[in-house]
Motif scaffolding. Structure first.
Motif, PDB file in Angstrom:
ATOM      1  N   ALA A  95      12.852  12.616 -12.447  1.00 24.38           N
ATOM      2  CA  ALA A  95      13.631  11.538 -13.078  1.00 24.38           C
ATOM      3  C   ALA A  95      15.041  11.458 -12.487  1.00 24.38           C
ATOM      4  O   ALA A  95      15.611  10.368 -12.381  1.00 24.38           O
ATOM      5  CB  ALA A  95      13.694  11.736 -14.588  1.00 24.38           C
ATOM      6  N   LYS A  96      15.576  12.596 -12.081  1.00 24.08           N
ATOM      7  CA  LYS A  96      16.913  12.608 -11.471  1.00 24.08           C
ATOM      8  C   LYS A  96      16.933  11.877 -10.132  1.00 24.08           C
ATOM      9  O   LYS A  96      17.972  11.397  -9.698  1.00 24.08           O
ATOM     10  CB  LYS A  96      17.412  14.046 -11.293  1.00 24.08           C
ATOM     11  CG  LYS A  96      17.815  14.695 -12.590  1.00 24.08           C
ATOM     12  CD  LYS A  96      18.329  16.104 -12.371  1.00 24.08           C
ATOM     13  CE  LYS A  96      18.777  16.704 -13.696  1.00 24.08           C
ATOM     14  NZ  LYS A  96      19.346  18.044 -13.539  1.00 24.08           N
ATOM     15  N   ILE A  97      15.781  11.784  -9.495  1.00 23.98           N
ATOM     16  CA  ILE A  97      15.660  11.044  -8.231  1.00 23.98           C
ATOM     17  C   ILE A  97      15.243   9.599  -8.518  1.00 23.98           C
ATOM     18  O   ILE A  97      15.774   8.657  -7.931  1.00 23.98           O
ATOM     19  CB  ILE A  97      14.631  11.727  -7.302  1.00 23.98           C
ATOM     20  CG1 ILE A  97      15.070  13.154  -6.991  1.00 23.98           C
ATOM     21  CG2 ILE A  97      14.434  10.919  -6.018  1.00 23.98           C
ATOM     22  CD1 ILE A  97      13.993  14.015  -6.373  1.00 23.98           C
TER      23      ILE A  97
ATOM     24  N   HIS B  17       9.211  16.515 -15.143  1.00 28.15           N
ATOM     25  CA  HIS B  17       9.644  15.142 -15.454  1.00 28.15           C
ATOM     26  C   HIS B  17      11.140  14.982 -15.170  1.00 28.15           C
ATOM     27  O   HIS B  17      11.566  14.035 -14.520  1.00 28.15           O
ATOM     28  CB  HIS B  17       9.331  14.811 -16.913  1.00 28.15           C
ATOM     29  CG  HIS B  17       9.988  13.559 -17.405  1.00 28.15           C
ATOM     30  ND1 HIS B  17       9.499  12.304 -17.106  1.00 28.15           N
ATOM     31  CD2 HIS B  17      11.104  13.361 -18.150  1.00 28.15           C
ATOM     32  CE1 HIS B  17      10.288  11.393 -17.657  1.00 28.15           C
ATOM     33  NE2 HIS B  17      11.274  12.000 -18.302  1.00 28.15           N
ATOM     34  N   LYS B  18      11.908  15.933 -15.655  1.00 32.20           N
ATOM     35  CA  LYS B  18      13.362  15.869 -15.497  1.00 32.20           C
ATOM     36  C   LYS B  18      13.766  15.933 -14.024  1.00 32.20           C
ATOM     37  O   LYS B  18      14.666  15.202 -13.587  1.00 32.20           O
ATOM     38  CB  LYS B  18      14.015  17.008 -16.287  1.00 32.20           C
ATOM     39  CG  LYS B  18      15.512  16.920 -16.382  1.00 32.20           C
ATOM     40  CD  LYS B  18      16.059  18.028 -17.280  1.00 32.20           C
ATOM     41  CE  LYS B  18      17.569  17.979 -17.371  1.00 32.20           C
ATOM     42  NZ  LYS B  18      18.099  19.032 -18.229  1.00 32.20           N
TER      43      LYS B  18
ATOM     44  N   ALA C 118      20.435   7.825 -24.063  1.00 32.53           N
ATOM     45  CA  ALA C 118      19.640   8.248 -25.224  1.00 32.53           C
ATOM     46  C   ALA C 118      19.122   9.675 -25.060  1.00 32.53           C
ATOM     47  O   ALA C 118      19.243  10.493 -25.976  1.00 32.53           O
ATOM     48  CB  ALA C 118      18.476   7.281 -25.450  1.00 32.53           C
ATOM     49  N   ILE C 119      18.573   9.985 -23.892  1.00 30.33           N
ATOM     50  CA  ILE C 119      18.000  11.325 -23.711  1.00 30.33           C
ATOM     51  C   ILE C 119      19.095  12.382 -23.661  1.00 30.33           C
ATOM     52  O   ILE C 119      18.909  13.495 -24.151  1.00 30.33           O
ATOM     53  CB  ILE C 119      17.062  11.391 -22.476  1.00 30.33           C
ATOM     54  CG1 ILE C 119      16.115  12.589 -22.591  1.00 30.33           C
ATOM     55  CG2 ILE C 119      17.832  11.426 -21.183  1.00 30.33           C
ATOM     56  CD1 ILE C 119      15.132  12.523 -23.732  1.00 30.33           C
TER      57      ILE C 119
ATOM     58  N   ARG D 190       4.326  12.481 -16.032  1.00 32.54           N
ATOM     59  CA  ARG D 190       4.819  13.831 -16.372  1.00 32.54           C
ATOM     60  C   ARG D 190       5.387  13.867 -17.787  1.00 32.54           C
ATOM     61  O   ARG D 190       5.259  14.879 -18.476  1.00 32.54           O
ATOM     62  CB  ARG D 190       5.851  14.292 -15.348  1.00 32.54           C
ATOM     63  CG  ARG D 190       5.193  14.660 -14.033  1.00 32.54           C
ATOM     64  CD  ARG D 190       6.158  15.177 -13.016  1.00 32.54           C
ATOM     65  NE  ARG D 190       5.438  15.561 -11.807  1.00 32.54           N
ATOM     66  CZ  ARG D 190       6.024  15.905 -10.685  1.00 32.54           C
ATOM     67  NH1 ARG D 190       7.346  15.939 -10.598  1.00 32.54           N
ATOM     68  NH2 ARG D 190       5.304  16.231  -9.635  1.00 32.54           N
ATOM     69  N   ALA D 191       5.987  12.785 -18.224  1.00 36.82           N
ATOM     70  CA  ALA D 191       6.473  12.722 -19.608  1.00 36.82           C
ATOM     71  C   ALA D 191       5.284  12.673 -20.573  1.00 36.82           C
ATOM     72  O   ALA D 191       5.278  13.365 -21.595  1.00 36.82           O
ATOM     73  CB  ALA D 191       7.383  11.520 -19.800  1.00 36.82           C
ATOM     74  N   LEU D 192       4.284  11.852 -20.239  1.00 35.41           N
ATOM     75  CA  LEU D 192       3.083  11.770 -21.090  1.00 35.41           C
ATOM     76  C   LEU D 192       2.386  13.115 -21.199  1.00 35.41           C
ATOM     77  O   LEU D 192       1.879  13.479 -22.255  1.00 35.41           O
ATOM     78  CB  LEU D 192       2.101  10.735 -20.536  1.00 35.41           C
ATOM     79  CG  LEU D 192       2.460   9.267 -20.684  1.00 35.41           C
ATOM     80  CD1 LEU D 192       1.403   8.401 -20.009  1.00 35.41           C
ATOM     81  CD2 LEU D 192       2.615   8.878 -22.142  1.00 35.41           C
TER      82      LEU D 192
END
Length: 194
Positions: free
Chosen positions: A167-169, A163-164, A67-68, A154-156
């Motif tokens: 998120a990759k980890i 965040h990215k 989705a992202i 971090r997204a909030l």
């Protein structure tokens, strides 16, 4: 500046939750309600449900990444929130099961909760394979708690660059935990004592 302050405010919460959850699970894992005088039926129906919850979590994680990558941020947010909710539901069911039921022993074909020499011979090196998956699943399920919370905060805070990066980890580790949760269930399920 506001985004940074949100992250800083949440740091103590993330640290507390990341410590409290594994400690509480470890303590509750050893508590049997019957030993405390409660007449509670074993919740032996829960393992296939919480294994399914893990499987659905894995699907949601993959769908959220898709989705992202397709620019569907709102769908990504919903899928990730769903994955977190399912992970919490898993945790509650897992603890409830272990508080009301005896833990299965991998390879215990006669269900006497003792792994006898003949049973060891029958399962051979599969026990080592099972234990490697189980141990890595447990260790990473503890490590993933702060990672998920940091990624979510971090997204909030709309700090999408940070965040990215995390998120990759977080994604592959969380996916591994979800998938191995299903694998562990499938491997141990023949040995449940009902």
């Amino acid at each position: 500046m506001e985004n940074v302050s949100l992250e800083k405010k949440m740091n103590k919460f993330i640290i507390a939750v990341s410590i409290i959850i594994p400690v509480a699970v470890a303590i509750l894992f050893g508590v049997k309600l019957k030993d405390l005088g409660y007449n509670v039926a074993p919740l032996s129906f829960l393992p296939p449900i919480y294994a399914t919850t893990n499987g659905i979590t894995a699907v949601l994680l993959i769908a959220a990444v898709i989705a992202i990558k397709n620019g569907k941020r709102k769908l990504h947010e919903r899928l990730m929130t769903g994955a977190i909710a399912l992970s919490v539901a898993f945790l509650v069911m897992y603890v409830a099961y272990h508080m009301t039921s005896v833990s299965a022993v991998f390879g215990d074909a006669n269900h006497n909760l003792i792994l006898e020499d003949s049973e060891k011979l029958n399962i051979g090196s599969m026990r080592i394979f099972y234990l490697v998956i189980l141990i890595t699943h447990i260790i990473l399920s503890i490590a993933i708690i702060p990672m998920v919370l940091i990624t979510y905060v971090r997204a909030l805070a709309q700090n999408f660059d940070k965040h990215k990066k995390i998120a990759k980890i977080t994604f592959p580790i969380w996916l591994y935990v979800a998938v191995t949760g299903v694998v562990v269930y499938l491997m141990i399920s023949p040995y449940y004592v009902y």
